[in-house]
Write an enzyme that holds these catalytic residues in place. Sequence first.
Site, PDB file in Angstrom:
ATOM      1  NE  ARG A  51      -2.641  -0.510   3.459  1.00 50.22           N
ATOM      2  CZ  ARG A  51      -3.477   0.203   4.285  1.00 50.22           C
ATOM      3  NH1 ARG A  51      -4.711   0.389   3.982  1.00 50.22           N
ATOM      4  NH2 ARG A  51      -2.897   0.507   5.457  1.00 50.22           N
ATOM      5  CG  ASP A  53       2.482   5.965   2.600  1.00 51.55           C
ATOM      6  OD1 ASP A  53       1.297   5.328   3.113  1.00 51.55           O
ATOM      7  OD2 ASP A  53       3.598   5.977   3.303  1.00 51.55           O
ATOM      8  CE1 TYR A 111       7.599   1.227  -2.398  1.00 52.04           C
ATOM      9  CE2 TYR A 111       8.167  -0.854  -1.152  1.00 52.04           C
ATOM     10  CZ  TYR A 111       7.301   0.192  -1.671  1.00 52.04           C
ATOM     11  OH  TYR A 111       6.066  -0.179  -1.198  1.00 52.04           O
ATOM     12  NE  ARG A 199       7.505   8.249   2.321  1.00 45.57           N
ATOM     13  CZ  ARG A 199       6.500   9.213   2.884  1.00 45.57           C
ATOM     14  NH1 ARG A 199       7.045  10.495   2.958  1.00 45.57           N
ATOM     15  NH2 ARG A 199       5.638   8.864   3.535  1.00 45.57           N
TER      16      ARG A 199
END
Length: 270
Positions: A51, A53, A111, A199
Amino acid sequence: MRWRIDLRYDGTAFHGWARQGGLRTVQGVLEQALGTVLRQSEPPSVTCAGRTDTGVHARGQVVHLWLPEGTVARDLIHRLNGVLPDDVWINAAAPAPDGFDARFSALFRRYVYRVCDDRAAWDPLTRNHVLRVLQPLDVDRMNEASAHLLGEHDFAAFCRRREGASTVRALLEFSWRRTAPGRVEATVIADAFCHSMVRALVGSVLPVGDGRREPSWPAEVLAARVRDSAVFVVPAHGLTLEEVRYPADEGMAARAVEARQVRGEVHQRG
């Protein structure tokens, strides 16, 4: 019949993946499109691999859902892409293998975070996908710092805590490379991620790259196992979910059972 759909999207104009009343989300847009092409007032609900952001992009998002018998993959892809907005695209669709679960069957998520560290190399056309920083980055120092974080750890220092959710994760790769003058990319691979973990990890290493912190600092933050206000959670727009890797078809069900046992109901978010 359970199906797998692979899709990509530009997250700039979305309030993240998950459906939210009154807000434009990827899940909401996709489910609305499914309702249109299937002519269903109650469209099927989709479950995703990770999921994302608000502002995070994806090239390799995967979902599963239940579709009527007789659904034809080629027609489904063509019709969905005909009604979806320009910032979402279906790459593939097919009946799922036995036991497939988009979330729990995954072996890992990959990622990539993209950074520009040279004013002369800045391209404003990439502003929604690349973070611009003010100081040149030392990739060797950043790789030294990132290496200390590899392995299975409690990443509570880099996660936004959720009630009853584990913050133990296995970080399989965290590496940096210069792809062009003024362009640096971080590749982050783990079995799963906590909310904001990618992040925060990137944000802990950038100050090592520009000389404000020593390469040992991110490991010290990890060992403390509490959120450190000195760790800057970098903006979402530089982050893209590039790939979700699954086992061979015959291993899907077993992997899903294993992941549920290890993680429980933990939200897989980057």
